[in-house]
Write a protein that holds these residues in place. Structure first.
Motif, PDB file in Angstrom:
ATOM      1  N   GLU A  52       0.805  -1.225   0.000  1.00 24.82           N
ATOM      2  CA  GLU A  52       0.000   0.000   0.000  1.00 24.82           C
ATOM      3  C   GLU A  52       0.836   1.273   0.000  1.00 24.82           C
ATOM      4  O   GLU A  52       0.555   2.195  -0.770  1.00 24.82           O
ATOM      5  CB  GLU A  52      -0.947   0.006   1.200  1.00 24.82           C
ATOM      6  CG  GLU A  52      -1.870   1.220   1.257  1.00 24.82           C
ATOM      7  CD  GLU A  52      -2.847   1.312   0.085  1.00 24.82           C
ATOM      8  OE1 GLU A  52      -3.206   2.445  -0.276  1.00 24.82           O
ATOM      9  OE2 GLU A  52      -3.243   0.273  -0.460  1.00 24.82           O
ATOM     10  N   ARG A  55       2.191   1.788  -3.382  1.00 18.34           N
ATOM     11  CA  ARG A  55       1.154   2.101  -4.370  1.00 18.34           C
ATOM     12  C   ARG A  55       0.806   3.581  -4.355  1.00 18.34           C
ATOM     13  O   ARG A  55       0.498   4.152  -5.391  1.00 18.34           O
ATOM     14  CB  ARG A  55      -0.096   1.249  -4.140  1.00 18.34           C
ATOM     15  CG  ARG A  55       0.063  -0.133  -4.779  1.00 18.34           C
ATOM     16  CD  ARG A  55      -1.220  -0.909  -4.727  1.00 18.34           C
ATOM     17  NE  ARG A  55      -1.131  -1.710  -3.502  1.00 18.34           N
ATOM     18  CZ  ARG A  55      -2.158  -2.192  -2.860  1.00 18.34           C
ATOM     19  NH1 ARG A  55      -3.371  -1.963  -3.268  1.00 18.34           N
ATOM     20  NH2 ARG A  55      -1.989  -2.912  -1.775  1.00 18.34           N
ATOM     21  N   LYS A  56       0.875   4.196  -3.167  1.00 17.03           N
ATOM     22  CA  LYS A  56       0.632   5.641  -3.097  1.00 17.03           C
ATOM     23  C   LYS A  56       1.685   6.397  -3.891  1.00 17.03           C
ATOM     24  O   LYS A  56       1.368   7.342  -4.615  1.00 17.03           O
ATOM     25  CB  LYS A  56       0.616   6.111  -1.642  1.00 17.03           C
ATOM     26  CG  LYS A  56      -0.593   5.651  -0.876  1.00 17.03           C
ATOM     27  CD  LYS A  56      -0.549   6.126   0.563  1.00 17.03           C
ATOM     28  CE  LYS A  56      -1.736   5.596   1.338  1.00 17.03           C
ATOM     29  NZ  LYS A  56      -1.708   6.012   2.735  1.00 17.03           N
TER      30      LYS A  56
END
Length: 78
Positions: A52, A55-56
């Motif tokens: 996560e 992914r940002k």
């Protein structure tokens, strides 16, 4: 480490932009091909399957690339 990573990213972006501009200036790649390269790069980031937090970062990279495409920085520069 984050500051070094930011600097590396800025340097990479500047180098790539300069290379794409040189390819266009010398008529080695038409603008549509350059836009295609940028779209491919954005898609790679948009489709990244990293954790996560990564992914940002990929999302931010894709957004920046798409803004370059929309802004027409390659053909509308001084």
């Amino acid at each position: 480490m984050s500051e070094q990573r930011d600097a590396a990213g800025m340097a990479a972006l500047s180098i790539c932009e300069a290379l794409l501009l040189a390819l266009q200036d010398r008529n080695l790649l038409p603008e549509r091909e350059i836009v295609g390269v940028l779209r491919d790069a954005a898609a790679t980031h948009e489709n990244a399957q990293d954790p996560e937090d990564e992914r940002k970062l990929h999302g931010a990279a894709a957004k920046l690339i798409n803004e370059i495409i929309i802004g027409g920085n390659l053909s509308q520069r001084s």
